[in-house]
Design an enzyme around this catalytic site. Structure first.
Site, short mmCIF file in Angstrom:
data_model
loop_
_atom_site.label_atom_id
_atom_site.label_comp_id
_atom_site.label_asym_id
_atom_site.label_seq_id
_atom_site.Cartn_x
_atom_site.Cartn_y
_atom_site.Cartn_z
CE1 TYR A 1 50.00 35.87 82.91
CE2 TYR A 1 51.89 37.28 82.49
CZ TYR A 1 50.72 36.71 82.07
OH TYR A 1 50.26 36.99 80.81
CE LYS B 1 35.93 27.00 83.13
NZ LYS B 1 34.92 27.09 82.05
CG ASP C 1 33.64 29.37 79.75
OD1 ASP C 1 33.26 30.09 80.70
OD2 ASP C 1 33.31 28.17 79.64
CG ASP D 1 48.04 38.24 78.89
OD1 ASP D 1 48.38 39.36 78.44
OD2 ASP D 1 48.44 37.16 78.42
CG ASP E 1 46.14 40.74 73.75
OD1 ASP E 1 46.50 41.72 74.43
OD2 ASP E 1 46.93 40.05 73.08
C1 IPM Z 1 50.86 42.20 78.51
C2 IPM Z 1 51.84 41.28 77.83
C3 IPM Z 1 52.75 40.70 78.90
C4 IPM Z 1 51.87 39.91 79.84
C5 IPM Z 1 53.90 39.83 78.37
C6 IPM Z 1 54.74 40.57 77.36
C7 IPM Z 1 54.74 39.27 79.48
O1 IPM Z 1 51.18 40.31 77.10
O2 IPM Z 1 51.30 43.17 79.13
O3 IPM Z 1 49.67 41.93 78.40
O4 IPM Z 1 51.53 38.75 79.56
O5 IPM Z 1 51.52 40.45 80.89
MG MG Z 2 49.11 40.56 77.00
#
Ligand code: IPM
Ligand code: MG
Length: 379
Positions: free
Chosen positions: A149, A196, A228, A252, A256
């Site tokens: 990032y 990884k 993975d 990230d 999710d």
């Molecule tokens: C998160 C989001 C952010 C990230 C985006 C919106 C930049 O997906 O907080 O997980 O990738 O960190």
């Molecule tokens: Mg995210």
């Protein structure tokens, strides 16, 4: 005690859910003798509209002066076509870097009241779970201010090649590992380093540093897993995990995935922490950004249907990590648990479990859900 809390209500449903979170904080303050002084700041889409940039310097400066920051959500379709550096998401990245919050804690557990929202079968939830029960309770610690990032990126001269780089220093790896180990010490005492390392040199450095840092935490069982495989294990046996620590990008993605397992993204809080040793840290506790992990959900904004529990629980994490108010944090969490037990549901978590005779499910809006938590706190 007085605490200065920077508030970024943000866009979409952000302001509605943050309003419920501050109401809960104020009620707690009254009860336990704390005062929360809010400093409201504009960042994200709102700041683009009023100041022409996602994170005005003055907003970041003001946030730095505070003890912690509570954020609703940023973003919306009207800003989606802006060039990269003017997207509302830049406000998040700028706040993370500017406040030095390098460790992002994303807890994910299965609430018994919301069992039916989890897409996994009982046998999967039992597999590898030391409790022998169908469930999971894990914490992803994501490195937040380094890696892909924030690495060098660009394009070549004729625009035929683009690149991003994954760069980590020993120091960046060590500090996030220490945050993760400290968290593991207060939980199940297991830490899984996810990387990884079979391919990436930066991952091999993570393992080297982890081998050294782990010696300071002999009570914690350290393991290593490729990302993975981890993506697979999360849906095959999530109960085997306690704390997962990983890089910015992997965290990230995995967080999710983990959020889907809870089936209730509107409920999940997060904490992004700096170092307790940072000179900017007040009260001996780290600066933190606290935010629900859901987005700005512009389609339901202003309709009083958004789930405020993720924001309210983010407030609880703020009490715990940035103010060291464990009793108060636990009181908020217990209040949320009791409104769920009582059958209250916002629409996103409704219709999941067959309502019981004693506590039939009752669908409520944002404000009523917040009020119910306030009432539960008084009991
Ligand atoms: C998160 C989001 C952010 C990230 C985006 C919106 C930049 O997906 O907080 O997980 O990738 O960190
Ligand atoms: Mg995210």
């Amino acid at each position: 005690m007085n605490y200065a809390v920077a508030l970024v209500p943000g866009d979409g449903i952000g302001p509605e859910v943050v309003l419920q979170a501050t109401a809960v904080l104020d009620a707690l303050g009254d009860r336990y003798g704390h005062v929360f002084n809010y400093v409201e700041l504009e960042a994200g889409g709102k700041a683009l509209d009023t100041a022409g940039e996602p994170l005005p310097k003055s907003a970041l400066e003001a946030a730095r002066q505070c003890d912690a920051l509570l954020l609703g959500a940023v973003g919306g379709p009207q800003w989606d076509t802006l060039p990269g550096h003017l997207r509302p998401e830049q406000a998040l990245l700028g706040l993370r870097a500017g406040l030095g919050v390098f460790a992002n804690l994303r807890p994910a557990s299965l609430l018994p009241q919301l069992r039916a929202a989890c897409p996994l079968k009982d046998e999967v939830l039992i597999a590898g779970n030391p409790t022998g029960q169908a469930g999971f309770d894990l914490l992803i610690v994501r490195e937040l201010t380094g890696g892909l990032y924030f690495g060098k990126r660009g394009r070549n001269n004729d625009n035929t090649v683009a690149f991003d780089t994954e760069t980590y220093s020993r120091q960046e790896i060590e500090r996030v590992l220490r945050t993760a180990y400290r968290a593991a010490m207060t939980r199940g005492k297991k830490l899984c380093v996810v990387d990884k390392a079979n391919v990436l040199e930066s991952s091999r450095l993570w393992r080297e540093v982890a081998a050294i840092v782990s010696e300071d935490y002999p009570a914690v069982e350290t393991s290593y897993m490729y990302v993975d495989n981890c993506a697979m294990q999360l849906i095959r046996a999530p109960g085997r995990f306690d704390v997962i620590v990983t890089s910015n990008l992997f965290g990230d993605i995995l967080s999710d995935e983990a959020s889907v397992l809870t089936g209730s993204i509107g409920m999940l809080p997060s904490a992004s922490l700096g170092s307790p040793d940072d000179p900017a840290a007040k009260h001996g506790h780290p600066m933190g950004i606290y935010e629900p992990i859901h987005g700005s959900a512009p389609d339901i904004a202003g309709k009083d249907i958004a789930n405020p529990l993720g924001a309210i629980l983010s407030g609880a994490l703020m009490l715990r990590y940035s103010f060291g108010l464990e009793k108060e944090a636990a009181a908020v969490e217990a209040a949320v648990n009791s409104v769920l037990d009582a059958g209250l549901r916002t629409r996103d978590i409704a219709g999941l479990n067959a309502p019981s005779i004693e506590n039939p499910e009752r669908i409520v809006g944002t404000r009523d859900m917040g009020d119910a938590v306030l009432k539960a706190l008084e009991m």
